[in-house]
Design a protein around this motif. Structure first.
Motif, mmCIF file in Angstrom:
data_model
loop_
_atom_site.group_PDB
_atom_site.id
_atom_site.type_symbol
_atom_site.label_atom_id
_atom_site.label_comp_id
_atom_site.label_asym_id
_atom_site.label_seq_id
_atom_site.Cartn_x
_atom_site.Cartn_y
_atom_site.Cartn_z
ATOM 1 N N TYR A 91 57.656 48.488 38.218
ATOM 2 C CA TYR A 91 57.391 48.209 36.805
ATOM 3 C C TYR A 91 56.388 47.087 36.581
ATOM 4 O O TYR A 91 56.173 46.653 35.455
ATOM 5 C CB TYR A 91 58.686 47.888 36.057
ATOM 6 C CG TYR A 91 59.715 47.099 36.831
ATOM 7 C CD1 TYR A 91 59.581 45.744 37.038
ATOM 8 C CD2 TYR A 91 60.825 47.742 37.359
ATOM 9 C CE1 TYR A 91 60.513 45.040 37.750
ATOM 10 C CE2 TYR A 91 61.779 47.048 38.071
ATOM 11 C CZ TYR A 91 61.617 45.693 38.269
ATOM 12 O OH TYR A 91 62.558 44.995 38.991
ATOM 13 N N THR A 92 55.744 46.601 37.647
ATOM 14 C CA THR A 92 54.601 45.704 37.471
ATOM 15 C C THR A 92 53.506 46.137 38.441
ATOM 16 O O THR A 92 53.741 46.929 39.349
ATOM 17 C CB THR A 92 54.938 44.219 37.758
ATOM 18 O OG1 THR A 92 54.943 44.002 39.172
ATOM 19 C CG2 THR A 92 56.272 43.832 37.161
ATOM 20 N N ARG A 93 52.334 45.569 38.275
ATOM 21 C CA ARG A 93 51.219 45.926 39.161
ATOM 22 C C ARG A 93 51.455 45.429 40.586
ATOM 23 O O ARG A 93 50.792 45.883 41.524
ATOM 24 C CB ARG A 93 49.915 45.354 38.633
ATOM 25 C CG ARG A 93 49.852 43.828 38.613
ATOM 26 C CD ARG A 93 48.491 43.347 38.114
ATOM 27 N NE ARG A 93 48.397 41.896 38.114
ATOM 28 C CZ ARG A 93 48.674 41.137 37.072
ATOM 29 N NH1 ARG A 93 49.078 41.713 35.949
ATOM 30 N NH2 ARG A 93 48.555 39.830 37.132
ATOM 31 N N CYS B 42 52.777 51.970 38.167
ATOM 32 C CA CYS B 42 52.202 50.625 38.120
ATOM 33 C C CYS B 42 50.939 50.554 37.284
ATOM 34 O O CYS B 42 50.404 49.466 37.064
ATOM 35 C CB CYS B 42 51.866 50.153 39.537
ATOM 36 S SG CYS B 42 53.256 49.947 40.630
ATOM 37 N N LYS C 59 48.967 51.190 33.854
ATOM 38 C CA LYS C 59 49.304 51.318 32.439
ATOM 39 C C LYS C 59 48.856 52.647 31.837
ATOM 40 O O LYS C 59 49.578 53.264 31.055
ATOM 41 C CB LYS C 59 48.691 50.152 31.663
ATOM 42 C CG LYS C 59 49.278 49.940 30.285
ATOM 43 C CD LYS C 59 48.757 48.663 29.669
ATOM 44 C CE LYS C 59 49.401 48.384 28.323
ATOM 45 N NZ LYS C 59 50.835 48.110 28.416
ATOM 46 N N SER C 60 47.677 53.126 32.223
ATOM 47 C CA SER C 60 47.162 54.366 31.650
ATOM 48 C C SER C 60 47.874 55.609 32.185
ATOM 49 O O SER C 60 47.845 56.665 31.557
ATOM 50 C CB SER C 60 45.658 54.484 31.932
ATOM 51 O OG SER C 60 45.409 54.525 33.332
ATOM 52 N N VAL D 221 54.818 47.297 32.909
ATOM 53 C CA VAL D 221 53.822 48.299 32.549
ATOM 54 C C VAL D 221 54.192 48.981 31.236
ATOM 55 O O VAL D 221 53.326 49.282 30.414
ATOM 56 C CB VAL D 221 53.686 49.338 33.682
ATOM 57 C CG1 VAL D 221 52.709 50.435 33.291
ATOM 58 C CG2 VAL D 221 53.205 48.648 34.965
ATOM 59 N N MET D 222 55.490 49.212 31.032
ATOM 60 C CA MET D 222 55.934 49.848 29.789
ATOM 61 C C MET D 222 57.130 49.110 29.213
ATOM 62 O O MET D 222 57.943 48.529 29.945
ATOM 63 C CB MET D 222 56.299 51.318 30.054
ATOM 64 C CG MET D 222 55.119 52.189 30.419
ATOM 65 S SD MET D 222 55.522 53.951 30.372
ATOM 66 C CE MET D 222 55.820 54.197 28.605
#
Length: 438
Positions: free
Chosen positions: A299-301, A348, A350-351, A386-387
């Motif tokens: 959930y993160t980069r 990871c 966002k798009s 990310v979300m």
């Protein structure tokens, strides 16, 4: 509901952001309550397998991860080689370690001297930053020590003269001097070589556990090596203590403890399958008996970016292409020696994350399976999720009409380093959301 966590305490798992080892008492009761004994549960992003290990004492599990090291961990506890002739195995390792060590004796003696006396702190700092075979093979001699350059070159030439290929010493070639002492990586290579020669792949998890025990970094993770210098270009005051503490750990003694634990395991009570593949392909392939999907997507980069590359390379035993960085028109190898092909999950990015979540929920719905999602709602400007949770619930509502939410208030994520201002943590640290149709 009292849940047995046997098997899980024997795993030496990598120390990474989002580990679920401490959440098992929250995760397992939900899964067991929502499934029948004959059901199959899919552990979709299984990592080092802590959830699969605990769950396999109660349900059959299909464990899925796109990285190969995960298969090694899961195969190791679900089907251990408890009939292994450990005396013969260890005797072969000792012979291989002796052979390899004799080919690098000067370098090992130099390293040992640096770790024995804090008066050599400048040389030690230079060693930790530059004593890397793979760096030498890419960039040549860039250290501040002609003595170190000479030792590295002599050792490389001796290995070549004795027909030792880089693939034969993958741990030493990729990570010796940077993440571990050379003495430690030569022992790791010795174990890996014996495993390969004797076709004992199911025991490879013990080597990965050993790497997690020995690694010399802040936080004992693989995201980045030590930075030996302070902002003024001086060796850090804590460097000698930290380096000598980790790098003088005896690899053989540590391995004996891990191997004993491995051989004393009780195999999983229920069937475990380990699949190395992309989450979407796995969901499409799931059999009809799967009624629950436990999903712990990144959930993160940071997730899936750097934390596993050392384990993945040890698992594959290869010499990967290393990613590069460009600073002021100069192209250099990445500081952490990261694999160029290291996996970057759609969750990871966002798009891509909304479509990935839609695939997850849609395919679960089509299979008639419930989804138990682990996700962290904590917001952080430097490491944002990310979300948002409400966005994820909105996507899930296209396929499910009921949800149950559990807040894990006692769970806090590991930090990347010891800086108290880095990755400040709030509550709740994690949410468990059960999506189903009533």
């Amino acid at each position: 509901m009292a849940i047995s966590l046997e098997n899980t305490k024997k795993i030496t798992a990598p120390n990474y952001l989002g580990s679920k080892l401490r959440m098992l008492n929250d995760i397992l009761p939900i899964i067991i309550k929502e499934t029948e004994e004959d059901d199959i549960v899919c552990d979709l992003f299984s990592g080092s397998g802590s959830v699969t290990a605990a769950l396999s004492n109660h349900r059959s599990v299909i464990s899925v991860d796109i990285q190969n090291y995960s298969n090694d961990f899961i195969d190791g506890f679900s089907n251990p080689l408890i009939e292994l002739d450990s005396d013969k195995f260890l005797e072969c390792i000792d012979c291989e370690f002796k052979r390899l060590s004799l080919l690098a004796v000067e370098l090992l003696e130099y390293e040992e001297a640096l770790l024995a006396d804090c008066e050599h702190i400048f040389e030690l700092a230079n060693f930790i930053e530059n004593a890397s075979f793979i760096r030498y093979s890419y960039e040549g001699f860039t250290s501040k020590s002609k003595n170190l350059d000479r030792l590295m070159l002599n050792t490389i030439n001796t290995l070549k003269e004795n027909s030792v290929k880089a693939e034969d010493i993958a741990a030493t070639w990729n990570f010796g001097g940077i993440y571990f002492s050379f003495k430690q990586t030569l022992f790791i290579d010795s174990v890996l070589n014996v495993i390969k020669e004797q076709h004992l792949e199911n025991i490879k998890s013990t080597v990965l556990s050993l790497a997690c025990t020995l690694v010399n970094t802040i936080g004992k993770q693989f995201a980045q090596p030590l930075n030996p210098w302070d902002k003024d270009g001086e060796p850090k005051k804590s460097l000698f203590k930290k380096a000598s503490s980790d790098r003088t750990l005896d690899a053989k003694s540590s391995y004996l403890r891990i191997l004993e634990s491995y051989l004393n395991q009780t195999p999983s009570k229920y069937n475990v399958e380990s699949w190395c593949m992309d989450f979407k392909k796995a969901l499409e392939k799931l059999p009809s008996g799967v009624t629950m999907i436990y999903a712990d997507p990144p959930y993160t980069r940071d997730h899936y970016s750097r934390f596993y590359h050392v384990l993945e390379t040890l698992s594959l035993g290869d010499i990967p292409e290393i990613s590069t960085v460009k600073i002021k028109d100069k192209v250099s190898l990445s500081k952490g020696l990261y694999r160029k092909d290291r996996h970057q999950s759609a969750f990871c990015i966002k798009s891509q994350a909304p479509e990935a979540f839609d695939d997850l929920f849609r395919l679960a719905f089509e299979k008639g399976a419930k989804v138990l999602l682990s996700y962290s709602p904590f917001e952080n400007e430097e490491h944002p999720r990310v979300m948002k949770i409400e966005e994820i619930i909105g996507i899930a509502s296209r396929y499910f009409n009921d949800l149950e939410q559990t807040t894990i208030t006692s769970f806090k994520h590991n930090k990347l380093n010891s800086n108290p201002n880095h990755l400040k943590r709030g509550l709740p640290g994690e949410l468990l959301i059960l999506f189903k149709n009533s």
